[in-house]
Design an enzyme around this catalytic site. Structure first.
Site, mmCIF file in Angstrom:
data_model
loop_
_atom_site.group_PDB
_atom_site.id
_atom_site.type_symbol
_atom_site.label_atom_id
_atom_site.label_comp_id
_atom_site.label_asym_id
_atom_site.label_seq_id
_atom_site.Cartn_x
_atom_site.Cartn_y
_atom_site.Cartn_z
ATOM 1 N N PHE A 1 -10.712 -3.845 11.191
ATOM 2 C CA PHE A 1 -11.911 -3.732 10.360
ATOM 3 C C PHE A 1 -11.617 -4.377 9.028
ATOM 4 O O PHE A 1 -11.682 -4.089 8.047
ATOM 5 C CB PHE A 1 -12.365 -2.268 10.209
ATOM 6 C CG PHE A 1 -11.308 -1.296 9.779
ATOM 7 C CD1 PHE A 1 -11.073 -1.074 8.438
ATOM 8 C CD2 PHE A 1 -10.532 -0.613 10.708
ATOM 9 C CE1 PHE A 1 -10.104 -0.169 8.030
ATOM 10 C CE2 PHE A 1 -9.568 0.291 10.305
ATOM 11 C CZ PHE A 1 -9.353 0.509 8.970
ATOM 12 N N TYR B 1 0.780 -1.233 0.000
ATOM 13 C CA TYR B 1 0.000 0.000 0.000
ATOM 14 C C TYR B 1 0.814 1.285 0.000
ATOM 15 O O TYR B 1 0.263 2.357 -0.208
ATOM 16 C CB TYR B 1 -0.964 -0.016 1.191
ATOM 17 C CG TYR B 1 -2.006 -1.101 1.035
ATOM 18 C CD1 TYR B 1 -3.092 -0.920 0.186
ATOM 19 C CD2 TYR B 1 -1.872 -2.321 1.692
ATOM 20 C CE1 TYR B 1 -4.031 -1.921 0.013
ATOM 21 C CE2 TYR B 1 -2.815 -3.325 1.525
ATOM 22 C CZ TYR B 1 -3.882 -3.127 0.683
ATOM 23 O OH TYR B 1 -4.813 -4.125 0.509
#
Length: 414
Positions: A414, A127
């Site tokens: 999450f 990322y």
């Protein structure tokens, strides 16, 4: 809608969710999700923010986002896109599918007016090229409770700890969590249905032990903290008890409450190890224990932050020392961020605007994201060659200002 190398990227339809979930689990090498797990995941899925990549009739990529509010230094809650459920089928790697997903997401976040995006990375190397920088860390521990003791602060004996069914005290526990959210950068305000996630108790994660247990801490009849955990009994070769307590989460409104909860967990009968998966790097537990080495603390990266709108994001937080500095920001993936920004601010507020003034610090948006929550020092990034000082003194000034009295921490994934 969009296509790349013959692959179509479009929003997920509700009737496609089961297959989408199956593709995600397959990409991560996980077994089928339990009914309880799937129910909680579906309840929190935001379908208008979920993407599916298709090669004909075959689902080959997934991604989602949650509409979070993130605590930043100063206590403000900033609208933040929580990037999640990103996967690409093994058959479709290196075809630009992930890049198209990242492109679509960041354009969408920008249009929605979310100045920040955040994720936890299965592989950190992925990322950075999209502008996400390591912003929070966490400590895990495996504590030998047969040999480690606690030095308890004043007031601990005034706190009562009692067992409770997790569902019965959920509202009270959520109230404790909500009160803690504005105190520490990196914490997320609960969104609708997220309280249900806290109660998900997946059998395969129990390691053969009983269902999740919960205790609450009380003072003067008010619940001031809680801990959720699993136990797994075992015995060593000589027949002595050697069970393990696996902590799921622990929260307290004050130091005495947290200490009372730790004391309970250290003292559970027949258990000699307390497994702690995630605590802040500045957690008081490090200084309560008698022998930190027998706690086997381990540091690892956790949340990655990406500034979608540099000006809005830097204006939304406060700074622990006065700062007036011009950044030259590089951002090839989101060119609307690239260029010079003047940040002025202090503990009362801040402003970050476009400027034609000479740059004083040069860095990429990835480094700004790393420093954003106050847990990564600009000085450290500069020592690694990732920030350049163009005006003498600007680096130290900005580095001190960006810091936070409390280390940022993401309390749940999450």
């Amino acid at each position: 809608m969009g296509t790349v190398h013959g692959t179509e990227l479009r929003p997920l339809r509700e009737d496609e969710w089961d297959g989408w979930c199956d593709a995600l689990y397959r990409a991560f090498g996980a077994g089928p999700a339990s009914g309880e797990e799937r129910e909680a995941e579906r309840a929190t899925t935001e379908f208008d923010r979920s993407l599916a990549a298709w090669d004909g009739d075959t689902l080959v990529g997934t991604a989602g986002a949650f509409s979070f509010r993130l605590t930043v230094p100063g206590g403000a809650l900033v609208p933040t896109a929580g990037v999640t459920m990103v996967s690409v089928a093994a058959t479709h790697r290196r075809r630009g599918v992930l890049t198209s997903i990242m492109r679509r997401q960041l354009d969408d976040f920008h249009e929605r007016g979310e100045p920040v995006a955040m994720l936890t990375a299965s592989e950190p190397v992925i990322y950075g090229r999209f502008g996400y920088g390591t912003a929070t860390f966490r400590i895990s521990a495996e504590i030998d409770t047969s040999r480690v003791t606690l030095a308890l602060p004043a007031g601990t004996d005034e706190v009562r700890v009692r067992s409770a069914a997790p569902a019965d005290v959920l509202d009270a526990c959520e109230a404790v969590y909500a009160a803690l959210v504005p105190r520490r950068p990196g914490m997320l305000a609960r969104q609708p249905n997220w309280e249900r996630v806290a109660l998900v108790d997946i059998e395969r994660h129990r390691d053969g032990g009983p269902p999740m247990q919960c205790v609450v801490a009380e003072r003067d009849g008010e619940i001031t903290g809680y801990a959720r955990f699993h136990t797994k009994g075992s015995w060593d070769a000589g027949g002595a008890p050697a069970g393990t307590v696996r902590l799921k989460d622990l929260a307290g409104l004050d130091t005495a409450t947290e200490a009372a909860l730790w004391r309970f967990l250290f003292g559970i009968d027949l258990m000699t190890t307390l497994s702690v998966p995630s605590r802040p790097v500045d957690d008081a537990l490090r200084y309560l224990v008698s022998d930190i080495r027998r706690c086997d603390p381990r540091l690892r990266d956790d949340a990655y932050v990406r500034l979608v709108d540099v000006g809005a994001a830097l204006s939304a937080r406060t700074y622990q020392a006065p700062v007036d500095v011009v950044f030259e920001v590089e951002d090839a993936f989101c060119p609307w961020n690239a260029g010079r920004w003047r940040l002025t601010g202090d503990a009362k507020g801040a402003s970050c605007e476009r400027t034609a003034d000479a740059a004083e610090l040069a860095l990429s948006v990835r480094e700004v994201g790393s420093a954003y929550l106050g847990g990564v020092s600009l000085l450290s990034l500069a020592a690694a060659g990732r920030v350049r000082e163009l005006r003498p003194g600007a680096l130290a000034e900005a580095s001190v200002a960006f810091g936070s009295p409390l280390a940022p921490w993401l309390p749940h994934g999450f």
